[in-house]
Scaffold this motif. Structure first.
Motif, mmCIF file in Angstrom:
data_model
loop_
_atom_site.group_PDB
_atom_site.id
_atom_site.type_symbol
_atom_site.label_atom_id
_atom_site.label_comp_id
_atom_site.label_asym_id
_atom_site.label_seq_id
_atom_site.Cartn_x
_atom_site.Cartn_y
_atom_site.Cartn_z
ATOM 1 N N CYS A 195 -12.776 38.225 15.672
ATOM 2 C CA CYS A 195 -13.003 37.085 16.555
ATOM 3 C C CYS A 195 -12.359 35.803 16.036
ATOM 4 O O CYS A 195 -11.962 34.946 16.832
ATOM 5 N N CYS A 196 -12.251 35.669 14.723
ATOM 6 C CA CYS A 196 -11.682 34.439 14.164
ATOM 7 C C CYS A 196 -10.162 34.491 14.112
ATOM 8 O O CYS A 196 -9.489 33.529 14.499
ATOM 9 N N TRP A 197 -9.611 35.613 13.654
ATOM 10 C CA TRP A 197 -8.162 35.687 13.419
ATOM 11 C C TRP A 197 -7.453 36.659 14.368
ATOM 12 O O TRP A 197 -6.254 36.869 14.260
ATOM 13 N N HIS A 198 -8.227 37.292 15.257
ATOM 14 C CA HIS A 198 -7.670 38.152 16.305
ATOM 15 C C HIS A 198 -6.900 39.347 15.747
ATOM 16 O O HIS A 198 -5.887 39.771 16.308
ATOM 17 N N GLU A 199 -7.409 39.875 14.650
ATOM 18 C CA GLU A 199 -6.850 41.092 14.070
ATOM 19 C C GLU A 199 -7.930 41.758 13.234
ATOM 20 O O GLU A 199 -8.867 41.091 12.778
ATOM 21 N N PRO A 200 -7.858 43.071 13.028
ATOM 22 C CA PRO A 200 -8.889 43.770 12.250
ATOM 23 C C PRO A 200 -8.947 43.248 10.810
ATOM 24 O O PRO A 200 -7.947 42.762 10.277
ATOM 25 N N LEU A 201 -10.108 43.377 10.196
ATOM 26 C CA LEU A 201 -10.220 43.009 8.787
ATOM 27 C C LEU A 201 -9.495 44.035 7.921
ATOM 28 O O LEU A 201 -8.854 43.678 6.929
ATOM 29 N N ALA A 202 -9.601 45.324 8.281
ATOM 30 C CA ALA A 202 -8.982 46.394 7.482
ATOM 31 C C ALA A 202 -8.496 47.510 8.394
ATOM 32 O O ALA A 202 -9.077 47.765 9.456
ATOM 33 N N ASN A 203 -7.445 48.192 7.966
ATOM 34 C CA ASN A 203 -6.931 49.336 8.727
ATOM 35 C C ASN A 203 -7.698 50.619 8.418
ATOM 36 O O ASN A 203 -7.769 51.519 9.256
ATOM 37 N N VAL A 204 -8.232 50.710 7.202
ATOM 38 C CA VAL A 204 -9.008 51.892 6.802
ATOM 39 C C VAL A 204 -10.307 51.427 6.158
ATOM 40 O O VAL A 204 -10.298 50.580 5.251
ATOM 41 N N TRP A 205 -11.420 51.981 6.629
ATOM 42 C CA TRP A 205 -12.737 51.707 6.046
ATOM 43 C C TRP A 205 -13.189 52.960 5.302
ATOM 44 O O TRP A 205 -13.191 54.061 5.868
ATOM 45 N N MET A 206 -13.565 52.793 4.037
ATOM 46 C CA MET A 206 -13.965 53.928 3.211
ATOM 47 C C MET A 206 -15.356 53.680 2.647
ATOM 48 O O MET A 206 -15.671 52.565 2.215
ATOM 49 N N HIS A 207 -16.173 54.727 2.646
ATOM 50 C CA HIS A 207 -17.549 54.582 2.189
ATOM 51 C C HIS A 207 -17.947 55.729 1.268
ATOM 52 O O HIS A 207 -17.733 56.897 1.601
ATOM 53 N N ALA A 208 -18.507 55.368 0.123
ATOM 54 C CA ALA A 208 -18.957 56.359 -0.859
ATOM 55 C C ALA A 208 -20.352 56.851 -0.495
ATOM 56 O O ALA A 208 -21.195 56.088 -0.012
ATOM 57 N N GLY A 209 -20.598 58.127 -0.748
ATOM 58 C CA GLY A 209 -21.884 58.742 -0.421
ATOM 59 C C GLY A 209 -23.008 58.260 -1.312
ATOM 60 O O GLY A 209 -22.800 57.658 -2.367
ATOM 61 N N MET A 210 -24.218 58.544 -0.871
ATOM 62 C CA MET A 210 -25.410 58.119 -1.599
ATOM 63 C C MET A 210 -25.628 58.997 -2.836
ATOM 64 O O MET A 210 -25.116 60.110 -2.938
ATOM 65 N N LEU A 211 -26.418 58.483 -3.763
ATOM 66 C CA LEU A 211 -26.755 59.227 -4.973
ATOM 67 C C LEU A 211 -28.209 59.659 -4.902
ATOM 68 O O LEU A 211 -29.094 58.856 -4.600
ATOM 69 N N LEU A 212 -28.446 60.936 -5.162
ATOM 70 C CA LEU A 212 -29.793 61.502 -5.211
ATOM 71 C C LEU A 212 -30.151 61.813 -6.657
ATOM 72 O O LEU A 212 -29.271 62.074 -7.484
ATOM 73 N N ILE A 213 -31.420 61.790 -6.963
ATOM 74 C CA ILE A 213 -31.903 62.166 -8.290
ATOM 75 C C ILE A 213 -32.684 63.462 -8.153
ATOM 76 O O ILE A 213 -33.744 63.495 -7.515
ATOM 77 N N ASN A 214 -32.135 64.534 -8.705
ATOM 78 C CA ASN A 214 -32.757 65.852 -8.582
ATOM 79 C C ASN A 214 -33.083 66.179 -7.124
ATOM 80 O O ASN A 214 -34.144 66.699 -6.796
ATOM 81 N N GLY A 215 -32.152 65.833 -6.238
ATOM 82 C CA GLY A 215 -32.299 66.168 -4.832
ATOM 83 C C GLY A 215 -33.120 65.188 -4.025
ATOM 84 O O GLY A 215 -33.280 65.365 -2.817
ATOM 85 N N GLU A 216 -33.651 64.136 -4.655
ATOM 86 C CA GLU A 216 -34.469 63.162 -3.941
ATOM 87 C C GLU A 216 -33.804 61.791 -3.959
ATOM 88 O O GLU A 216 -33.062 61.462 -4.880
#
Length: 494
Positions: A243-264
């Motif tokens: 909305c401010c600059w009329h272009e996407p912030l990033a071309n690729v969005w990447m997200h790391a998975g969550m961490l579980l402790i012993n399955g919880e």
């Protein structure tokens, strides 16, 4: 190279905005406490992605912020009777220290929110002027979510289905419950800055968009963070930029998975909450990296101390293989024509290197890359066992160098930085037990090895044991391998 884009939910070819260059931003921590081991997993994942892109020849510019003004920091300061600045300073330093301990490279640019207020105010003004934000007159400024027709594309959310809930704060001053704060009016005792709307401070979502635009320009190639940031944080960042600059912030969005402790899910109430500092105080950083990289960065990581113990053992075996390859190279006779075992190991090096690249080119699959490395370790150990003293200097060095290089791309230190010089006291032992007349520790070691071998051949176990015990008393150990015998520092207990 294929990269999974969270926004499109599919892998796509990585096509930089500027050929040969990658501009990359990863959201940093809110510095109100020690980061937990799950945070460490996220930052490690993007450290490896950055390292591999650099290894592939890209010129990478990497930025990561520190959120040093936030409700959590203010609340922690009030709890402890300190200023927010003191809390933020302490835990900014603690975060940087833990990243160094984990082997995470420093960013090229590390902006702090409190030092970027003018850029945020400029962005907010631009949004107001274009009808995407409003100031109700109480010192706050809000972003109008429904003014952005693309809102929801980063997280895959439908605006009409979003409800006021735990992450969406209802407020009588908002025109729409979905609207979020760009600027917050000052409250007594809180950090504040002058603005066109009165004294106040930025909202959490404001800072990253302004920092990315200022330091990297938009759109950038990669924006990363944990999965928990995809909504609302990254969605709101993207909306502000569009909305401010009329272009996407990033071309690729990447997200790391969550961490579980012993399955919880990790939770203080379950007693399974661990800071990264707690883990690194007990385990070597390279073993922590090795464990985390055995799971693809987008998948949930099941963390346990049993698995971490296993990673310690795996790391020791890999380091032992590299050390044995190098020692075999030093001990090998002058290279002649390569035999079948040499050719098999050489082919294993080629295949491991190619497979490593194939896996990492497929959305940075570190689990597959490590499998390629471990396959080469197995081939090298088979070679050392089968070849005996007929190892090739060139092939042994090539295999060891390949292992060091590939592990180095993942940020794993594969050659332990320990003192390798033998103590001079070994000379005295060799004079006593082997009749050695010189003054060199390495020559003394050879004399002791020969004397021990002769005693064992003659079944003179008393002499052989005395040599072994004398060596052990110096903190050394006699290691018998298929390629021969050597004296080396004893393994230290963890």
């Amino acid at each position: 190279m294929l990269v999974y884009n969270s926004q499109t939910h599919k892998k796509q070819e990585l096509t930089p905005v500027e050929p040969g260059k990658i501009r990359m931003y990863v959201c940093g921590p809110t510095v109100y406490d020690q980061i937990h081991v799950g945070n460490g997993r996220t930052f490690l994942a993007f450290d490896v992605i950055r390292r591999y892109l650099t290894y592939k020849g890209y010129q990478v510019t990497f930025a990561q912020n520190l959120t040093d003004v936030d409700d959590k920091i203010i609340n922690r300061a009030n709890e402890q009777g300190r200023t927010p600045e003191e809390v933020a300073s302490e835990f900014s330093d603690a975060f940087i220290e833990q990243m160094h301990r984990l082997g995470v490279l420093d960013p090229d640019i590390r902006p702090r929110a409190t030092q970027e207020i003018p850029a945020m105010i400029e962005m907010i003004q631009g949004l107001i002027e274009q009808g995407h934000a409003y100031a109700p007159g109480n010192g706050d400024v809000y972003f109008s979510v429904r003014s952005d027709p693309s809102y929801g594309t980063v997280s895959g959310r439908n605006v009409d289905e979003l409800k006021v809930g735990a992450r969406i704060e209802a407020n009588d001053e908002k025109r729409d419950p979905l609207d979020f704060a760009l600027w917050k009016a000052a409250k007594p005792g809180e950090p504040m800055w002058e603005s066109p709307w009165g004294k106040g401070r930025p909202g959490w979502h404001t800072e990253c968009s302004a920092m990315v635009h200022r330091y990297l320009g938009t759109p950038i190639d990669i924006h990363g963070g944990g999965q928990d940031l995809q909504f609302p944080h990254h969605e709101n960042e993207h909306a502000q930029a569009c909305c401010c600059w009329h272009e996407p912030l990033a071309n690729v969005w990447m997200h790391a998975g969550m961490l579980l402790i012993n399955g919880e899910k990790m939770s203080k109430s379950l007693g399974n909450f661990f800071t990264l500092k707690e883990v690194l105080d007990k385990y070597p950083a390279d073993a922590v990296r090795l464990l985390m990289l055995q799971t693809h960065y987008r998948s949930p990581l099941d963390f346990s101390f049993d698995r971490l113990d296993g990673a310690v053992g795996t790391l020791e075996r890999v380091r032992g293989t590299i050390a044995n390859l190098r020692w075999a190279a030093e001990s090998a006779p002058q290279d002649g024509e390569l035999n079948e075992a040499d050719r098999v190991l050489g082919a294993a090096v080629d295949e491991a290197s190619a497979e490593f690249a194939r896996q990492m080119d497929d959305d940075f699959n570190t689990a597959g890359a490590l499998a390629a490395i471990f396959g080469l370790v197995t081939a090298a150990n088979t070679y050392l066992s089968d070849a005996g003293e007929d190892t090739s200097t060139a092939v042994s060095l090539r295999a060891s160098d390949a292992l060091v290089e590939l592990l180095g791309v993942l940020g794993v230190e594969s050659v332990r930085p320990v003192a390798t010089e033998l103590p001079h006291e070994l000379v005295d032992l060799a004079r006593e037990q082997a009749g050695y007349a010189g003054d060199d520790a390495d020559e003394a070691a050879s004399a002791l090895i020969q004397a021990r071998a002769a005693a064992r051949a003659a079944k003179n176990w008393g002499v052989a044991d005395a040599i072994r015990d004398g060596i052990a008393a110096l903190g050394l150990v006699v290691e018998d391998t298929a390629a021969g015998t050597r004296i080396k520092p004893a393994k230290k207990e963890a």
